[in-house]
Design an enzyme around this catalytic site. Structure first.
Site, PDB file in Angstrom:
ATOM      1  N   GLU A 110     -66.677   9.547  10.397  1.00 54.72           N
ATOM      2  CA  GLU A 110     -67.615   8.430  10.577  1.00 54.72           C
ATOM      3  C   GLU A 110     -67.997   7.889   9.207  1.00 54.72           C
ATOM      4  O   GLU A 110     -68.459   8.627   8.342  1.00 54.72           O
ATOM      5  CB  GLU A 110     -68.888   8.902  11.301  1.00 54.72           C
ATOM      6  CG  GLU A 110     -68.699   9.161  12.788  1.00 54.72           C
ATOM      7  CD  GLU A 110     -68.727   7.882  13.631  1.00 54.72           C
ATOM      8  OE1 GLU A 110     -68.945   6.783  13.074  1.00 54.72           O
ATOM      9  OE2 GLU A 110     -68.523   7.999  14.853  1.00 54.72           O
TER      10      GLU A 110
ATOM     11  N   HIS B 238     -63.951   5.772  11.778  1.00 52.92           N
ATOM     12  CA  HIS B 238     -64.961   5.038  12.537  1.00 52.92           C
ATOM     13  C   HIS B 238     -65.979   4.432  11.581  1.00 52.92           C
ATOM     14  O   HIS B 238     -66.102   4.863  10.447  1.00 52.92           O
ATOM     15  CB  HIS B 238     -65.779   5.990  13.431  1.00 52.92           C
ATOM     16  CG  HIS B 238     -65.005   6.828  14.375  1.00 52.92           C
ATOM     17  ND1 HIS B 238     -64.942   6.544  15.715  1.00 52.92           N
ATOM     18  CD2 HIS B 238     -64.298   7.969  14.196  1.00 52.92           C
ATOM     19  CE1 HIS B 238     -64.212   7.477  16.327  1.00 52.92           C
ATOM     20  NE2 HIS B 238     -63.810   8.354  15.429  1.00 52.92           N
ATOM     21  N   TYR B 239     -66.758   3.476  12.066  1.00 47.86           N
ATOM     22  CA  TYR B 239     -68.033   3.218  11.397  1.00 47.86           C
ATOM     23  C   TYR B 239     -69.139   3.673  12.322  1.00 47.86           C
ATOM     24  O   TYR B 239     -68.938   3.774  13.552  1.00 47.86           O
ATOM     25  CB  TYR B 239     -68.189   1.780  10.931  1.00 47.86           C
ATOM     26  CG  TYR B 239     -68.252   0.653  11.946  1.00 47.86           C
ATOM     27  CD1 TYR B 239     -69.047   0.716  13.101  1.00 47.86           C
ATOM     28  CD2 TYR B 239     -67.557  -0.529  11.717  1.00 47.86           C
ATOM     29  CE1 TYR B 239     -69.120  -0.341  13.988  1.00 47.86           C
ATOM     30  CE2 TYR B 239     -67.616  -1.595  12.611  1.00 47.86           C
ATOM     31  CZ  TYR B 239     -68.400  -1.483  13.742  1.00 47.86           C
ATOM     32  OH  TYR B 239     -68.472  -2.530  14.627  1.00 47.86           O
ATOM     33  N   THR B 240     -70.325   3.947  11.734  1.00 47.72           N
ATOM     34  CA  THR B 240     -71.407   4.498  12.541  1.00 47.72           C
ATOM     35  C   THR B 240     -72.026   3.422  13.442  1.00 47.72           C
ATOM     36  O   THR B 240     -72.506   3.739  14.534  1.00 47.72           O
ATOM     37  CB  THR B 240     -72.502   5.120  11.650  1.00 47.72           C
ATOM     38  OG1 THR B 240     -72.825   4.197  10.608  1.00 47.72           O
ATOM     39  CG2 THR B 240     -72.016   6.431  11.041  1.00 47.72           C
TER      40      THR B 240
ATOM     41  N   HIS C 277     -60.619   3.724  15.122  1.00 50.46           N
ATOM     42  CA  HIS C 277     -61.058   3.932  16.500  1.00 50.46           C
ATOM     43  C   HIS C 277     -60.551   2.792  17.391  1.00 50.46           C
ATOM     44  O   HIS C 277     -60.144   2.995  18.531  1.00 50.46           O
ATOM     45  CB  HIS C 277     -62.591   4.017  16.540  1.00 50.46           C
ATOM     46  CG  HIS C 277     -63.131   4.647  17.783  1.00 50.46           C
ATOM     47  ND1 HIS C 277     -64.472   4.713  18.046  1.00 50.46           N
ATOM     48  CD2 HIS C 277     -62.509   5.234  18.836  1.00 50.46           C
ATOM     49  CE1 HIS C 277     -64.640   5.322  19.225  1.00 50.46           C
ATOM     50  NE2 HIS C 277     -63.480   5.641  19.714  1.00 50.46           N
TER      51      HIS C 277
ATOM     52  N   ASP D 199     -64.400  -0.619  15.623  1.00 49.21           N
ATOM     53  CA  ASP D 199     -64.533   0.062  14.343  1.00 49.21           C
ATOM     54  C   ASP D 199     -63.232   0.709  13.876  1.00 49.21           C
ATOM     55  O   ASP D 199     -62.413   1.072  14.714  1.00 49.21           O
ATOM     56  CB  ASP D 199     -65.685   1.094  14.402  1.00 49.21           C
ATOM     57  CG  ASP D 199     -65.481   2.189  15.463  1.00 49.21           C
ATOM     58  OD1 ASP D 199     -65.034   1.881  16.571  1.00 49.21           O
ATOM     59  OD2 ASP D 199     -65.779   3.364  15.152  1.00 49.21           O
TER      60      ASP D 199
HETATM   61 ZN   LIG Z   1     -65.930   4.835  16.571  1.00 44.92          ZN
END
Ligand SMILES: [Zn+2]
Length: 282
Positions: free
Chosen positions: A124, A59-61, A166, A176
């Site tokens: 993340e 993911h990215y935050t 994600h 993301d």
């Molecule tokens: Zn995510």
């Protein structure tokens, strides 16, 4: 006035954004040898049916700053968390023990499985994301993601093709880690499944509104790879979202939700480069 913060170790500790109110949560030993810090999250549960994780979701935050992101991932009541957070400087913080179920994937599916949180490790990656300018991922951060994932893959027996974004497991809701995420670099280190995308050329395309066996073939191929897409023979909104997610991960040069020849060739090259036992099962 000199104080304890003059010591490098304390400075390092102070620099980490530890959310207030989490001091009651027990600190645990990190599962990964490359995780330098533990900030326990209040948000986790048991993996359903005693499942063991055999998947990694990246993911990215998607938040303006790291402090806000870690606070959100760790504070009770937000209902979100992840096992690991990888900072831009390459530091890795663990928030939930791997044995437990973190709440990172939400409504999602892959290869017919709809409880991705129970079978995955959530990572993340600190990046502001599409809503906040979407900066490049620094190479130090990517090196840390690779080291972390390699360790998890070895310890948990996670196959390369089950390291996903994600957006792959929630194509209607999520972008993301996004098209700037260097999946090819990860694959060079054995993390994730990747083939060189086929060149973009002119020619026939399948797009929103297309109907027929070619569309059915596309949907079958996407579903065979793992994407959650109904096989209807109609290129509908969901199909477009899934094609977009596929492009974001595997053919990032053009992300338009149109299944052109390059998209189809790349998808089929991926399918035929899956391990033989996987191909037999699908
Ligand atoms: Zn995510």
């Amino acid at each position: 006035m000199p104080n304890s913060t003059d010591k490098p170790e304390s400075k390092r500790q102070r620099a980490l954004p530890i959310p207030k109110g989490n001091t009651d949560l027990p600190v645990f030993t990190p599962d990964s040898s490359v995780a330098s810090d533990v900030i326990p999250s209040a948000n986790f549960g048991e993996r359903k049916g005693g499942r063991q994780p055999d998947m990694i979701i990246l993911h990215y935050t998607g938040m303006p700053d790291v402090e806000g992101a870690i606070t959100k991932l760790c504070t009770a009541g937000t209902e979100v968390s992840a096992h690991y957070v990888v900072l831009e400087d390459g530091r890795i913080v663990q928030c939930v023990p791997e044995a437990l179920r973190a709440w990172h994937a939400g409504l999602s599916s892959w290869a017919g499985d709809e409880d991705i949180n129970s079978c995955s490790i959530g990572v993340e990656i600190v990046n502001r994301g599409h809503d906040w300018g979407y900066p490049d991922f620094p190479s130090r951060q990517i090196a840390a993601v690779i080291a972390l994932c390699r360790g998890i893959m070895l310890r948990r027996n996670v196959p390369a093709h089950r390291v996903l974004g994600h957006s792959d497991v929630a194509p209607s809701r999520k972008k993301d880690p996004g098209e700037k995420f260097p999946w090819h670099s990860l694959a060079n280190s054995g993390v994730g499944h990747w083939v060189q995308p086929a060149a973009i050329t002119r020619g026939e395309t399948l797009k929103l509104g297309s109907i027929g066996d070619d569309v059915k073939g596309l949907q079958k191929a996407l579903a065979k790879y793992g994407y959650g897409v109904p096989i209807t023979g109609k290129f509908d909104g969901i199909t477009m979202e899934v094609v977009t997610a596929f492009q974001r991960h595997f053919r990032p040069e053009r992300i338009d939700g149109i299944a052109d020849r390059s998209t189809l060739l790349t998808l089929h090259a991926l399918l035929s480069s899956l391990p033989a036992d996987e191909q037999a099962q699908r």
